[in-house]
Structures are given as structure tokens and as C-alpha cells.
Motif scaffolding. Structure first.
Motif, PDB file in Angstrom:
ATOM      1  N   VAL A 133       0.860  -1.184   0.000  1.00  0.00           N
ATOM      2  CA  VAL A 133       0.000   0.000   0.000  1.00  0.00           C
ATOM      3  C   VAL A 133       0.892   1.229   0.000  1.00  0.00           C
ATOM      4  CG1 VAL A 133      -1.788   1.289   1.206  1.00  0.00           C
ATOM      5  CG2 VAL A 133      -1.826  -1.204   1.246  1.00  0.00           C
ATOM      6  N   ILE A 134       0.664   2.147  -0.945  1.00  0.00           N
ATOM      7  CA  ILE A 134       1.497   3.340  -1.105  1.00  0.00           C
ATOM      8  C   ILE A 134       0.651   4.592  -0.903  1.00  0.00           C
ATOM      9  CG2 ILE A 134       2.896   4.679  -2.728  1.00  0.00           C
ATOM     10  CD1 ILE A 134       3.722   2.040  -4.015  1.00  0.00           C
ATOM     11  N   LEU A 135       1.196   5.534  -0.142  1.00  0.00           N
ATOM     12  CA  LEU A 135       0.545   6.822   0.105  1.00  0.00           C
ATOM     13  C   LEU A 135       1.498   7.929  -0.330  1.00  0.00           C
ATOM     14  CD1 LEU A 135      -1.879   8.373   1.318  1.00  0.00           C
ATOM     15  CD2 LEU A 135      -0.681   8.334   3.512  1.00  0.00           C
ATOM     16  N   ASN A 136       1.098   8.691  -1.338  1.00  0.00           N
ATOM     17  CA  ASN A 136       1.932   9.778  -1.863  1.00  0.00           C
ATOM     18  C   ASN A 136       1.545  11.109  -1.242  1.00  0.00           C
ATOM     19  OD1 ASN A 136       3.534   8.286  -3.789  1.00  0.00           O
ATOM     20  ND2 ASN A 136       1.712   8.148  -5.081  1.00  0.00           N
ATOM     21  N   SER A 137       2.537  11.919  -0.909  1.00  0.00           N
ATOM     22  CA  SER A 137       2.290  13.290  -0.441  1.00  0.00           C
ATOM     23  C   SER A 137       2.417  14.212  -1.644  1.00  0.00           C
ATOM     24  CB  SER A 137       3.293  13.667   0.656  1.00  0.00           C
ATOM     25  OG  SER A 137       3.129  12.847   1.786  1.00  0.00           O
ATOM     26  N   SER A 138       1.399  14.160  -2.490  1.00  0.00           N
ATOM     27  CA  SER A 138       1.441  14.841  -3.780  1.00  0.00           C
ATOM     28  C   SER A 138       0.286  15.814  -3.904  1.00  0.00           C
ATOM     29  CB  SER A 138       1.375  13.801  -4.904  1.00  0.00           C
ATOM     30  OG  SER A 138       1.118  14.413  -6.153  1.00  0.00           O
ATOM     31  N   PRO A 139       0.499  16.974  -4.554  1.00  0.00           N
ATOM     32  CA  PRO A 139      -0.618  17.895  -4.816  1.00  0.00           C
ATOM     33  C   PRO A 139      -1.501  17.418  -5.954  1.00  0.00           C
ATOM     34  CG  PRO A 139       1.398  18.756  -5.763  1.00  0.00           C
ATOM     35  CD  PRO A 139       1.786  17.519  -5.010  1.00  0.00           C
ATOM     36  N   GLY A 140      -1.065  16.388  -6.674  1.00  0.00           N
ATOM     37  CA  GLY A 140      -1.835  15.850  -7.786  1.00  0.00           C
ATOM     38  C   GLY A 140      -2.868  14.855  -7.323  1.00  0.00           C
ATOM     39  N   VAL A 141      -3.541  14.231  -8.299  1.00  0.00           N
ATOM     40  CA  VAL A 141      -4.617  13.295  -7.980  1.00  0.00           C
ATOM     41  C   VAL A 141      -4.094  12.059  -7.267  1.00  0.00           C
ATOM     42  CG1 VAL A 141      -4.467  12.101 -10.210  1.00  0.00           C
ATOM     43  CG2 VAL A 141      -6.645  12.158  -8.983  1.00  0.00           C
ATOM     44  N   ASP A 142      -2.818  11.727  -7.450  1.00  0.00           N
ATOM     45  CA  ASP A 142      -2.268  10.533  -6.792  1.00  0.00           C
ATOM     46  C   ASP A 142      -2.083  10.728  -5.296  1.00  0.00           C
ATOM     47  OD1 ASP A 142      -0.267  12.395  -7.448  1.00  0.00           O
ATOM     48  OD2 ASP A 142       1.310  10.909  -7.275  1.00  0.00           O
ATOM     49  N   GLY A 143      -2.259  11.967  -4.802  1.00  0.00           N
ATOM     50  CA  GLY A 143      -2.144  12.219  -3.373  1.00  0.00           C
ATOM     51  C   GLY A 143      -3.468  12.135  -2.635  1.00  0.00           C
ATOM     52  N   THR A 144      -4.575  11.940  -3.369  1.00  0.00           N
ATOM     53  CA  THR A 144      -5.898  11.944  -2.752  1.00  0.00           C
ATOM     54  C   THR A 144      -6.393  10.553  -2.383  1.00  0.00           C
ATOM     55  OG1 THR A 144      -6.966  11.845  -4.931  1.00  0.00           O
ATOM     56  CG2 THR A 144      -6.544  14.030  -4.008  1.00  0.00           C
ATOM     57  N   GLY A 145      -5.583   9.529  -2.634  1.00  0.00           N
ATOM     58  CA  GLY A 145      -5.998   8.167  -2.297  1.00  0.00           C
ATOM     59  C   GLY A 145      -4.802   7.267  -2.087  1.00  0.00           C
ATOM     60  N   LEU A 146      -5.068   5.974  -2.044  1.00  0.00           N
ATOM     61  CA  LEU A 146      -4.025   4.970  -1.820  1.00  0.00           C
ATOM     62  C   LEU A 146      -3.819   4.149  -3.077  1.00  0.00           C
ATOM     63  CD1 LEU A 146      -5.235   3.610   1.640  1.00  0.00           C
ATOM     64  CD2 LEU A 146      -3.463   5.313   1.258  1.00  0.00           C
ATOM     65  N   MET A 147      -2.602   3.691  -3.283  1.00  0.00           N
ATOM     66  CA  MET A 147      -2.308   2.768  -4.364  1.00  0.00           C
ATOM     67  C   MET A 147      -2.011   1.401  -3.753  1.00  0.00           C
ATOM     68  SD  MET A 147       0.412   3.040  -7.511  1.00  0.00           S
ATOM     69  CE  MET A 147       1.895   2.887  -6.511  1.00  0.00           C
ATOM     70  N   ILE A 148      -2.728   0.365  -4.205  1.00  0.00           N
ATOM     71  CA  ILE A 148      -2.595  -0.978  -3.646  1.00  0.00           C
ATOM     72  C   ILE A 148      -2.097  -1.925  -4.727  1.00  0.00           C
ATOM     73  CG2 ILE A 148      -3.818  -2.893  -2.558  1.00  0.00           C
ATOM     74  CD1 ILE A 148      -5.810  -0.880  -1.446  1.00  0.00           C
ATOM     75  N   GLU A 149      -1.106  -2.728  -4.382  1.00  0.00           N
ATOM     76  CA  GLU A 149      -0.527  -3.690  -5.321  1.00  0.00           C
ATOM     77  C   GLU A 149      -0.447  -5.053  -4.640  1.00  0.00           C
ATOM     78  OE1 GLU A 149       3.837  -4.545  -7.339  1.00  0.00           O
ATOM     79  OE2 GLU A 149       3.226  -2.484  -6.955  1.00  0.00           O
ATOM     80  N   ASN A 150      -0.902  -6.086  -5.332  1.00  0.00           N
ATOM     81  CA  ASN A 150      -0.845  -7.453  -4.822  1.00  0.00           C
ATOM     82  C   ASN A 150      -0.056  -8.325  -5.783  1.00  0.00           C
ATOM     83  OD1 ASN A 150      -2.549  -7.074  -2.493  1.00  0.00           O
ATOM     84  ND2 ASN A 150      -4.293  -6.990  -3.884  1.00  0.00           N
ATOM     85  N   ASP A 151       0.959  -8.994  -5.270  1.00  0.00           N
ATOM     86  CA  ASP A 151       1.735  -9.949  -6.060  1.00  0.00           C
ATOM     87  C   ASP A 151       1.505 -11.320  -5.430  1.00  0.00           C
ATOM     88  OD1 ASP A 151       3.477 -11.366  -7.569  1.00  0.00           O
ATOM     89  OD2 ASP A 151       5.290 -10.292  -6.981  1.00  0.00           O
ATOM     90  N   ILE A 152       0.651 -12.131  -6.059  1.00  0.00           N
ATOM     91  CA  ILE A 152       0.228 -13.410  -5.489  1.00  0.00           C
ATOM     92  C   ILE A 152       0.879 -14.560  -6.246  1.00  0.00           C
ATOM     93  CG2 ILE A 152      -1.757 -14.902  -5.007  1.00  0.00           C
ATOM     94  CD1 ILE A 152      -3.462 -12.390  -4.805  1.00  0.00           C
ATOM     95  N   ASP A 153       1.492 -15.467  -5.512  1.00  0.00           N
ATOM     96  CA  ASP A 153       2.150 -16.637  -6.092  1.00  0.00           C
ATOM     97  C   ASP A 153       1.234 -17.850  -5.946  1.00  0.00           C
ATOM     98  OD1 ASP A 153       3.809 -18.554  -7.051  1.00  0.00           O
ATOM     99  OD2 ASP A 153       5.265 -18.467  -5.421  1.00  0.00           O
TER     100      ASP A 153
END
Length: 417
Positions: free
Chosen positions: A332-352
Motif C-alpha cells: 500500500v502506497i501513500l503519496n504526499s502529492s498535490p496531484g490526484v495521486d495524493g488523494t488516495g491509496l495505491m494498492i498492489e498485490n503480487d500473489i504466487d
């Protein structure tokens, strides 16, 4: 865009245009093959599946050549006198594949000498200006990122704030050969922006625009290999709840590193967003789940995480939580950005799914919230538009699953998630 620029300057670069168009045609032919139902699912004969993979890898390489040559032409100041050298690789893309079945690996920028800056070009395919956080891999931590700013018709180097974060190897140690550099990139609509990465000179001392991320590791007793500047890693054999925040939101996590709730700061509304993973088996008799069918043996069961390794990397520009188990890496990534990527969370799943105990298993990520959406939800239709869906209890489980090519949401009268 390169072709349009050629028309604009009234000088067709026939050799360059012919080469790029031939690559595009070849890649499009391969794409048409991949539309076959056996190409999508991988259910063709073995030699056909291998051929699909080789065609895919070759197409990716051809398109990377198109991107490289087109970007170089667009960044050339004197385009009318430009003479392309089609044998030269002007740019390496940010990820590479060694084989068709391999996971892409990040390209590492080799920082060799203070007097030899590396050029990083970021493209924006949208018809609007974008400001977003960008992360790149570099070979040394003592670097400076800058761009050329026009001041009174003269170019001057403008250093930008950056963050250095660790890169973890598969054995859990911090790499001393790769470092992640994050910075805020601003790219005009349908444009390209060039940034430069250069090693610091001894006489320059410390880079005041560079911040170092802090590292915490839960559920571990192993001290990772000490790498400067990450020589103060906090290790704990136990775990506890924690939270991360930026200007817009605060994210709460449990001791296993799983998201529990999101609070929007402008209205102080806390929305439950509990993440957990569900496991589905397959029927013992009759039709089974496969490449075409999802035939679960009943409702999904929560797949428990047993004291997973939790890595928390916090910085001024980007923070992340990584949960590691044998069968999954959840980020889970949280950016401190003034852009749209700073208004939410980015979630990545790598499943084996090849790990022990995963045979004939289906895994899904479930988000449980307090949004009163009832049986109604929304998904995108092939990335073109949003469509209203409804869950029907009378239908089998698999009939209520829909693909999410780009997005989906639920909502009530007050909240959209």
C-alpha cells in the motif's frame, strides 16, 4: 505526435517514419493474434503458448524502439536538420523483461560520475497537465535531481526535492546496489519533461533537497544488512496498529499491515475500508475452476495472515506498507502529492499461486466498508464508461463477479468508495 511534428515542420523523416510504422504494424498483428480466446487464457498447445509469448516479448521490444526514437526526435531542438540513427538506442524504458514469462524488472540508472548526468524523460499522454510522484531506481544514494529552468532566456539548473528509500532484496536485506529516488514530476499536456540525475560532487557536501525515509520492520528479529543512509532501521518482534497520513487522507492499519479505515482530512469523515483476502476452493465433482470457468465450492473463506513480515517505509514524499507472506506480497502506497495521486491509496498485490497449498485455489481481495450501498455497485465497461451493477442472491457466486479493467466503486448518499 512525432509524425504530426514532421508535418508541422514540413520535413518528413522518411527513414524514421518507415521504421516506426513497420514496428507498429508488426506489434498490431501480434495483438490481433492475442485476441484469440486461447491466447488470452493460455489454453493452447504448449508450442503455441510459447509462440504467443515470444511474439508478445518481441512486440514489446519493437514498441520500445518506437517510443525511444519518437521521444528523441520530439526532444531535438533543430528538427528540420535532424538525421536519425536507427541503430542507436537513445532511451532505456523504466522496466525490462528477460523472457516472455518473467515479471518485469525495474531499470536501474547507473550513476557513474558527477560530470556525467543521466537524463530521465517522463511522458504525459493525457490532454491535461499532470503533477504526480515518480520513483526511479539509481545505483548510488548521493544524487541530485534537477531540471533546466528558463530564466530570462537562459537555462539554469533547478534542484527539486527528492526522497531516498530502500530497495529490499528477496532475502529481506536492504540492497546496497539499488536505491529508490522519489520526486514530484510536472509534465505538460501531451508533452515530455526532462529531468537530470547526477552524483554529488565532494565539494557540494550534502544535498539539502534530499530527505531519507525511515524504516520499521514488524514481526522480525533479523537485523537487515546495514546500508547508508538507512543505518537506523527499527526492528520489532511484535506488531501494533499504526497509521500513515498526507495532506488529504489518513490511513489506519492493523498489526498485520492491513488497511482498516481511511479518514479524509477536509471533512474529518472516517470510512471503514477493511482489507482481507478471500480463498475459494473448487468443486470436488463435475466442472472445476480453470482458465475459462470460476466454479467455487462455496462462499469464500478468509485467508488468515499469520504474523506476516511488515515493512513500513515513511518519508516526506512517499510512504509505503509492505506485507510479506510466502504466497503474497501486499503493498500500500501513500503519496504526499498535490496531484490526484495524493488523494488516495495505491494498492498492489503480487500473489504466487504456485506456492504450497495453492493448488486449485482462487484468491480475491475483499474491501469491507460502512458505505450503505446495498446490492448496487458500479464497474467500468472495457475502460470506456461506468455501468451500474446489482448483486443477485439467487444467482451462483460466480455470476456476481465482474471484471474491473480500470475502476469500480460503491456509494451511498454521503460517501463514494
Amino acid at each position: 505526435m512525432a509524425w504530426a511534428e514532421m508535418e508541422y515542420i514540413g520535413s518528413d523523416k522518411t527513414e524514421l517514419a518507415s521504421k516506426c510504422m513497420a514496428n507498429l504494424v508488426e506489434a498490431r498483428k501480434s495483438l490481433s493474434l492475442f485476441q484469440h480466446h486461447d491466447g488470452i487464457t493460455g489454453t493452447a498447445k504448449d508450442h503455441v503458448v510459447l509462440d504467443y509469448g515470444e511474439k508478445m516479448l518481441n512486440s514489446i521490444n519493437l514498441l520500445q524502439e518506437v517510443i525511444s526514437h519518437s521521444s528523441n526526435f520530439l526532444l531535438t531542438k533543430s528538427k528540420a536538420n535532424f538525421k536519425p540513427n536507427l541503430q542507436t538506442t537513445y532511451f532505456d524504458l523504466d522496466d525490462t523483461r528477460s523472457a516472455a514469462w518473467s515479471v518485469p524488472s525495474k531499470t536501474v540508472i547507473q550513476v557513474d560520475h558527477p560530470d556525467m548526468p543521466n537524463r530521465v524523460v517522463i511522458s504525459n499522454s493525457h490532454a491535461r497537465r499532470r503533477q504526480e510522484m515518480v520513483s526511479i531506481r539509481v545505483s548510488k544514494p548521493d544524487v541530485r535531481v534537477y531540471y533546466m529552468n528558463m530564466i530570462e532566456d537562459e537555462e539554469e539548473e533547478e534542484t527539486i526535492p527528492t526522497q531516498i528509500s530502500p530497495v529490499f532484496k528477496t532475502d529481506g536485506d536492504i540492497s546496497n546496489e539499488q536505491f529508490e529516488v522519489t520526486f514530484l514530476a510536472t509534465v505538460p499536456a501531451l508533452g515530455l519533461q526532462t529531468y537530470f540525475v547526477r552524483q554529488l560532487k565532494p565539494e557540494e557536501g550534502k544535498n539539502d533537497e534530499m530527505s531519507v525515509a525511515t524504516v520499521k520492520i514488524f514481526n522480525s528479529n533479523a537485523q537487515p544488512f546495514q546500508v547508508i543512509p538507512f543505518d537506523a532501521v527499527e526492528i520489532s518482534s511484535a506488531a501494533s496498529d499504526f497509521s500513515m497520513s498526507n495532506t488529504y487522507v489518513t490511513a489506519d492499519f492493523d498489526a498485520n499491515g492491513m488497511l482498516q479505515a481511511i479518514t479524509t482530512k477536509d471533512d474529518a469523515v472516517k470510512t471503514e475500508a477493511k482489507i482481507e483476502f478471500m480463498e475459494y476452493g473448487t468443486k470436488a465433482r463435475g466442472d472445476k475452476s480453470g482458465a475459462y470457468l470460476f466454479m467455487p465450492d462455496g462462499p469464500g473463506k478468509v485467508k488468515k495472515l499469520s504474523s506476516p513480515l511488515v515493512r513500513i517505509v515513511e518519508g516526506k514524499l512517499r510512504s509505503s506498507v509492505t506485507v510479506v507472506q510466502k504466497w503474497i506480497t501486499h503493498i500500500v502506497i501513500l503519496n504526499s502529492s498535490p496531484g490526484v495521486d495524493g488523494t488516495g491509496l495505491m494498492i498492489e498485490n503480487d500473489i504466487d499461486l504456485t506456492s504450497d497449498g495453492m493448488n486449485n485455489r482462487e484468491i480475491s481481495m475483499r474491501v469491507t466498508s460502512n458505505v450503505g450501498s446495498g446490492d448496487v455497485f458500479f464497474t467500468d465497461l472495457n475502460g470506456f464508461q461506468m455501468i451500474r451493477r446489482k448483486r443477485y442472491a439467487k444467482l451462483p457466486i460466480q455470476a456476481n463477479f465482474y471484471p474491473l479493467p480500470s475502476m469500480g466503486y460503491i456509494q451511498d448518499s454521503k460517501t463514494r468508495l
